[in-house]
Design a protein around this motif. Structure first.
Motif, mmCIF file in Angstrom:
data_model
loop_
_atom_site.group_PDB
_atom_site.id
_atom_site.type_symbol
_atom_site.label_atom_id
_atom_site.label_comp_id
_atom_site.label_asym_id
_atom_site.label_seq_id
_atom_site.Cartn_x
_atom_site.Cartn_y
_atom_site.Cartn_z
ATOM 1 N N MET A 32 29.300 -23.257 -20.087
ATOM 2 C CA MET A 32 28.163 -23.566 -19.238
ATOM 3 C C MET A 32 26.976 -22.881 -19.885
ATOM 4 O O MET A 32 26.921 -21.665 -19.941
ATOM 5 C CB MET A 32 28.372 -23.050 -17.815
ATOM 6 C CG MET A 32 27.169 -23.298 -16.905
ATOM 7 S SD MET A 32 27.526 -22.874 -15.210
ATOM 8 C CE MET A 32 28.493 -24.277 -14.744
ATOM 9 N N GLY A 33 26.072 -23.642 -20.445
ATOM 10 C CA GLY A 33 24.931 -23.059 -21.132
ATOM 11 C C GLY A 33 25.337 -22.270 -22.361
ATOM 12 O O GLY A 33 24.710 -21.301 -22.725
ATOM 13 N N GLY A 34 26.431 -22.685 -23.019
ATOM 14 C CA GLY A 34 26.858 -22.011 -24.228
ATOM 15 C C GLY A 34 27.707 -20.777 -23.988
ATOM 16 O O GLY A 34 28.143 -20.141 -24.924
ATOM 17 N N VAL A 35 27.982 -20.436 -22.721
ATOM 18 C CA VAL A 35 28.781 -19.255 -22.401
ATOM 19 C C VAL A 35 30.091 -19.736 -21.798
ATOM 20 O O VAL A 35 30.092 -20.589 -20.920
ATOM 21 C CB VAL A 35 28.028 -18.348 -21.387
ATOM 22 C CG1 VAL A 35 28.895 -17.175 -20.992
ATOM 23 C CG2 VAL A 35 26.722 -17.890 -21.973
ATOM 24 N N PRO A 36 31.236 -19.230 -22.274
ATOM 25 C CA PRO A 36 32.513 -19.662 -21.706
ATOM 26 C C PRO A 36 32.562 -19.427 -20.199
ATOM 27 O O PRO A 36 32.091 -18.414 -19.714
ATOM 28 C CB PRO A 36 33.545 -18.781 -22.422
ATOM 29 C CG PRO A 36 32.869 -18.325 -23.661
ATOM 30 C CD PRO A 36 31.408 -18.258 -23.324
ATOM 31 N N GLN A 108 27.989 -11.074 -21.896
ATOM 32 C CA GLN A 108 28.393 -12.385 -22.400
ATOM 33 C C GLN A 108 27.525 -12.831 -23.578
ATOM 34 O O GLN A 108 27.129 -13.979 -23.682
ATOM 35 C CB GLN A 108 28.400 -13.429 -21.289
ATOM 36 C CG GLN A 108 29.380 -13.113 -20.196
ATOM 37 C CD GLN A 108 29.374 -14.141 -19.098
ATOM 38 O OE1 GLN A 108 28.436 -14.910 -18.950
ATOM 39 N NE2 GLN A 108 30.435 -14.169 -18.318
ATOM 40 N N GLY A 109 27.218 -11.891 -24.455
ATOM 41 C CA GLY A 109 26.496 -12.205 -25.669
ATOM 42 C C GLY A 109 24.985 -12.157 -25.580
ATOM 43 O O GLY A 109 24.303 -12.351 -26.571
ATOM 44 N N ARG A 110 24.444 -11.855 -24.404
ATOM 45 C CA ARG A 110 22.976 -11.752 -24.279
ATOM 46 C C ARG A 110 22.539 -10.406 -24.834
ATOM 47 O O ARG A 110 23.031 -9.361 -24.420
ATOM 48 C CB ARG A 110 22.533 -11.882 -22.831
ATOM 49 C CG ARG A 110 22.706 -13.289 -22.279
ATOM 50 C CD ARG A 110 22.267 -13.360 -20.854
ATOM 51 N NE ARG A 110 23.019 -12.322 -20.130
ATOM 52 C CZ ARG A 110 22.654 -11.807 -18.985
ATOM 53 N NH1 ARG A 110 21.566 -12.209 -18.393
ATOM 54 N NH2 ARG A 110 23.372 -10.875 -18.394
ATOM 55 N N VAL A 111 21.578 -10.426 -25.732
ATOM 56 C CA VAL A 111 21.083 -9.183 -26.320
ATOM 57 C C VAL A 111 20.203 -8.454 -25.315
ATOM 58 O O VAL A 111 20.316 -7.256 -25.118
ATOM 59 C CB VAL A 111 20.306 -9.477 -27.624
ATOM 60 C CG1 VAL A 111 19.709 -8.207 -28.199
ATOM 61 C CG2 VAL A 111 21.228 -10.143 -28.641
ATOM 62 N N ARG A 137 29.213 -18.388 -31.534
ATOM 63 C CA ARG A 137 27.980 -19.017 -31.037
ATOM 64 C C ARG A 137 26.777 -18.450 -31.794
ATOM 65 O O ARG A 137 26.643 -17.237 -31.902
ATOM 66 C CB ARG A 137 27.845 -18.746 -29.546
ATOM 67 C CG ARG A 137 26.696 -19.521 -28.901
ATOM 68 C CD ARG A 137 26.631 -19.256 -27.426
ATOM 69 N NE ARG A 137 25.956 -17.968 -27.237
ATOM 70 C CZ ARG A 137 26.118 -17.200 -26.191
ATOM 71 N NH1 ARG A 137 26.949 -17.532 -25.242
ATOM 72 N NH2 ARG A 137 25.469 -16.071 -26.086
ATOM 73 N N PRO A 138 25.891 -19.312 -32.311
ATOM 74 C CA PRO A 138 24.727 -18.812 -33.058
ATOM 75 C C PRO A 138 23.832 -17.918 -32.198
ATOM 76 O O PRO A 138 23.622 -18.189 -31.018
ATOM 77 C CB PRO A 138 23.967 -20.082 -33.452
ATOM 78 C CG PRO A 138 24.892 -21.206 -33.220
ATOM 79 C CD PRO A 138 25.910 -20.763 -32.217
ATOM 80 N N VAL A 139 23.308 -16.862 -32.813
ATOM 81 C CA VAL A 139 22.384 -15.945 -32.152
ATOM 82 C C VAL A 139 21.133 -15.824 -33.013
ATOM 83 O O VAL A 139 21.228 -15.591 -34.216
ATOM 84 C CB VAL A 139 23.013 -14.542 -31.977
ATOM 85 C CG1 VAL A 139 21.990 -13.551 -31.448
ATOM 86 C CG2 VAL A 139 24.224 -14.596 -31.063
ATOM 87 N N SER A 140 19.979 -16.018 -32.399
ATOM 88 C CA SER A 140 18.698 -15.792 -33.045
ATOM 89 C C SER A 140 17.795 -15.184 -31.979
ATOM 90 O O SER A 140 17.362 -15.870 -31.060
ATOM 91 C CB SER A 140 18.114 -17.094 -33.580
ATOM 92 O OG SER A 140 16.876 -16.839 -34.211
ATOM 93 N N PHE A 141 17.528 -13.893 -32.094
ATOM 94 C CA PHE A 141 16.795 -13.169 -31.067
ATOM 95 C C PHE A 141 15.738 -12.308 -31.732
ATOM 96 O O PHE A 141 16.009 -11.621 -32.717
ATOM 97 C CB PHE A 141 17.762 -12.276 -30.272
ATOM 98 C CG PHE A 141 17.096 -11.395 -29.260
ATOM 99 C CD1 PHE A 141 16.748 -11.891 -28.010
ATOM 100 C CD2 PHE A 141 16.810 -10.067 -29.554
ATOM 101 C CE1 PHE A 141 16.134 -11.071 -27.080
ATOM 102 C CE2 PHE A 141 16.200 -9.247 -28.627
ATOM 103 C CZ PHE A 141 15.852 -9.752 -27.383
ATOM 104 N N ARG A 154 16.955 -2.104 -22.063
ATOM 105 C CA ARG A 154 17.163 -3.554 -22.023
ATOM 106 C C ARG A 154 18.256 -4.056 -22.966
ATOM 107 O O ARG A 154 18.775 -5.161 -22.781
ATOM 108 C CB ARG A 154 15.860 -4.273 -22.361
ATOM 109 C CG ARG A 154 14.678 -3.986 -21.437
ATOM 110 C CD ARG A 154 14.853 -4.604 -20.076
ATOM 111 N NE ARG A 154 15.049 -6.018 -20.131
ATOM 112 C CZ ARG A 154 14.234 -6.934 -19.693
ATOM 113 N NH1 ARG A 154 13.107 -6.581 -19.122
ATOM 114 N NH2 ARG A 154 14.533 -8.211 -19.765
ATOM 115 N N THR A 155 18.618 -3.255 -24.001
ATOM 116 C CA THR A 155 19.602 -3.748 -24.980
ATOM 117 C C THR A 155 20.818 -2.843 -25.133
ATOM 118 O O THR A 155 21.705 -3.158 -25.924
ATOM 119 C CB THR A 155 18.943 -3.934 -26.361
ATOM 120 O OG1 THR A 155 18.516 -2.666 -26.852
ATOM 121 C CG2 THR A 155 17.786 -4.903 -26.297
#
Length: 161
Positions: A32-36, A108-111, A137-141, A154-155
């Motif tokens: 859902m939105g790229g997140v399992p 869930q992978g959010r930086v 999953r690609p990450v570009s942040f 925040r990180t």
């Protein structure tokens, strides 16, 4: 015709569902939105989870003074540091790889994520960048934070190097 659409959709879903005792088939994880989604697995069987490898860069904070030197030269640019983070198992040259991987797993992978930590309102900007993949999953942040406290709040441990 519209009144039969839900029944037809239900029938299609029931026909597509595996029967009791049938062997599961390998396929993409439900997302859902790229997140399992809950209960979804990235693979069937004993295959390993997709790899996580991120290149993390922190630039800043800026020099303590922004005034030019007596010779008229501008202050040096903020220092830039880059590390590699791998997860599953944790590694790379990130000094806190296990904590950084745990923070990414928890979000869930959010930086970047919300935080209740209060930081001093001191503007001493820090720029960060994360490029690579998290569990396939690609990450570009990329983002600028007002100061190092805000960055850490925040990180988490992701940019703690």
């Amino acid at each position: 015709m519209i009144t039969h659409l839900p029944a037809a959709l239900l029938s299609a879903l029931l026909l597509a569902a595996p029967t009791a005792g049938a062997a599961p088939t390998a396929g993409p994880a439900l997302t859902m939105g790229g997140v399992p989604t809950a209960g979804a697995t990235p693979t069937v069987g004993s295959a390993p989870a997709p790899a996580t490898a991120l290149r993390l860069t922190v630039t800043g904070p800026a020099p303590a003074t922004t005034a030019p030197t007596p010779e008229g030269a501008a202050p040096a640019a903020p220092a830039s540091r880059t590390v590699t983070l791998r997860c599953d198992p944790a590694g790379g040259d990130h000094p806190r790889a296990e904590a950084a991987c745990a923070d990414l797993d928890a979000s869930q992978g959010r930086v970047d994520r919300d935080s209740d930590i209060a930081c001093v309102l001191l503007y001493d900007p820090v720029e960060v960048r994360a490029e690579g993949v998290w569990r396939g999953r690609p990450v570009s942040f990329a983002r600028e934070y007002g100061n190092s406290c805000e960055l850490g709040a925040r990180t988490g441990a992701v940019f703690s190097f």
